[in-house]
Design an enzyme around this catalytic site. Structure first.
Site, PDB file in Angstrom:
ATOM      1  N   SER A   1       0.838  -1.203   0.000  1.00  0.00           N
ATOM      2  CA  SER A   1       0.000   0.000   0.000  1.00  0.00           C
ATOM      3  C   SER A   1       0.870   1.249   0.000  1.00  0.00           C
ATOM      4  O   SER A   1       0.799   2.095   0.899  1.00  0.00           O
ATOM      5  CB  SER A   1      -0.983   0.019   1.178  1.00  0.00           C
ATOM      6  OG  SER A   1      -1.876  -1.061   1.072  1.00  0.00           O
ATOM      7  N   HIS A   2       1.712   1.312  -0.991  1.00  0.00           N
ATOM      8  CA  HIS A   2       2.557   2.489  -1.190  1.00  0.00           C
ATOM      9  C   HIS A   2       3.198   2.412  -2.572  1.00  0.00           C
ATOM     10  O   HIS A   2       3.104   1.375  -3.244  1.00  0.00           O
ATOM     11  CB  HIS A   2       3.654   2.565  -0.111  1.00  0.00           C
ATOM     12  CG  HIS A   2       4.457   1.316   0.029  1.00  0.00           C
ATOM     13  ND1 HIS A   2       5.361   0.897  -0.923  1.00  0.00           N
ATOM     14  CD2 HIS A   2       4.480   0.369   1.004  1.00  0.00           C
ATOM     15  CE1 HIS A   2       5.904  -0.231  -0.527  1.00  0.00           C
ATOM     16  NE2 HIS A   2       5.381  -0.592   0.636  1.00  0.00           N
ATOM     17  N   ALA A   3       3.844   3.511  -2.965  1.00  0.00           N
ATOM     18  CA  ALA A   3       4.660   3.530  -4.187  1.00  0.00           C
ATOM     19  C   ALA A   3       6.042   4.018  -3.798  1.00  0.00           C
ATOM     20  O   ALA A   3       6.228   4.622  -2.729  1.00  0.00           O
ATOM     21  CB  ALA A   3       4.038   4.468  -5.220  1.00  0.00           C
TER      22      ALA A   3
ATOM     23  N   ARG B   1       1.520  -0.278  -5.129  1.00  0.00           N
ATOM     24  CA  ARG B   1       1.370  -1.730  -4.992  1.00  0.00           C
ATOM     25  C   ARG B   1       0.779  -2.108  -3.640  1.00  0.00           C
ATOM     26  O   ARG B   1       1.025  -1.462  -2.618  1.00  0.00           O
ATOM     27  CB  ARG B   1       2.694  -2.468  -5.213  1.00  0.00           C
ATOM     28  CG  ARG B   1       3.639  -2.688  -4.030  1.00  0.00           C
ATOM     29  CD  ARG B   1       4.401  -1.476  -3.597  1.00  0.00           C
ATOM     30  NE  ARG B   1       4.978  -0.755  -4.727  1.00  0.00           N
ATOM     31  CZ  ARG B   1       6.136  -1.079  -5.292  1.00  0.00           C
ATOM     32  NH1 ARG B   1       6.835  -2.056  -4.788  1.00  0.00           N
ATOM     33  NH2 ARG B   1       6.598  -0.372  -6.290  1.00  0.00           N
TER      34      ARG B   1
ATOM     35  N   ILE C   1       5.864   6.818  -1.034  1.00  0.00           N
ATOM     36  CA  ILE C   1       4.638   7.627  -1.072  1.00  0.00           C
ATOM     37  C   ILE C   1       3.570   6.721  -0.468  1.00  0.00           C
ATOM     38  O   ILE C   1       3.272   5.662  -1.023  1.00  0.00           O
ATOM     39  CB  ILE C   1       4.258   8.022  -2.510  1.00  0.00           C
ATOM     40  CG1 ILE C   1       5.390   8.808  -3.167  1.00  0.00           C
ATOM     41  CG2 ILE C   1       2.956   8.837  -2.515  1.00  0.00           C
ATOM     42  CD1 ILE C   1       5.217   9.017  -4.661  1.00  0.00           C
TER      43      ILE C   1
END
Ligand code: TYD
Length: 140
Positions: free
Chosen positions: A50-52, A97, A122
């Protein structure tokens, strides 16, 4: 190195004694490897990721078991079920993702081209989509 999400077929050396697969930097992995980490003992129903990443490129391999990698490019969502140890999912920088639906005893191997740095992350999806839409002052 591309900015395209891609499933990379890793070599399979089939053998009656047990099979073998391999990955090498700048060959099957399209970058120089700086870091390898793995996710394991994931309780049923948990979600990882749960981030990029701003500039980190990664490859994800299901060494054992299965799980889904849900990717978002700011525009569209793509879901990959990883359940074979001879597929590498290439996830370039600036792709959101999330990893979910982990099977019992699954093992997620992640290979990265950058050392760990919290400021690479992020973690806010709205901020991510805004950057994808407008870019930002760093030219990302
Ligand atoms: P994080 O990347 O948020 O986990 P995931 O995306 O897999 O759910 O990392 C979880 C914690 O682990 C966070 O506090 C940072 C730390 N960490 C490191 O110290 N080094 C690393 O290489 C990684 C990937 C995480």
């Amino acid at each position: 190195m591309t900015d395209k999400i891609e499933i990379i077929n890793l070599p399979r050396i089939l053998d009656a004694r047990g099979n073998l697969s391999v990955l090498q930097q700048m060959k099957e992995v399209p970058f120089n490897i700086q870091r390898v980490y793995w996710i394991y003992d994931v309780p049923g129903g948990e979600i990882r990721g749960s981030h990029a990443f701003k500039s980190t490129n990664e490859m994800i391999v299901a060494l054992s078991g299965s799980y889904d990698v849900v990717l978002h490019d700011g525009n569209q969502e793509f879901r990959y079920q990883l359940n074979r140890s001879y597929y590498g999912l290439y996830v370039p920088k600036m792709i959101w993702r999330r990893l979910e639906n982990f099977s019992t005893n699954s093992l997620a191997l992640v290979i990265a081209d950058k050392a760990f740095a919290e400021d690479e992350y992020i973690r806010d999806f709205d901020a991510f989509t805004q950057i994808k839409l407008n870019g930002n002052s760093n030219g990302i």
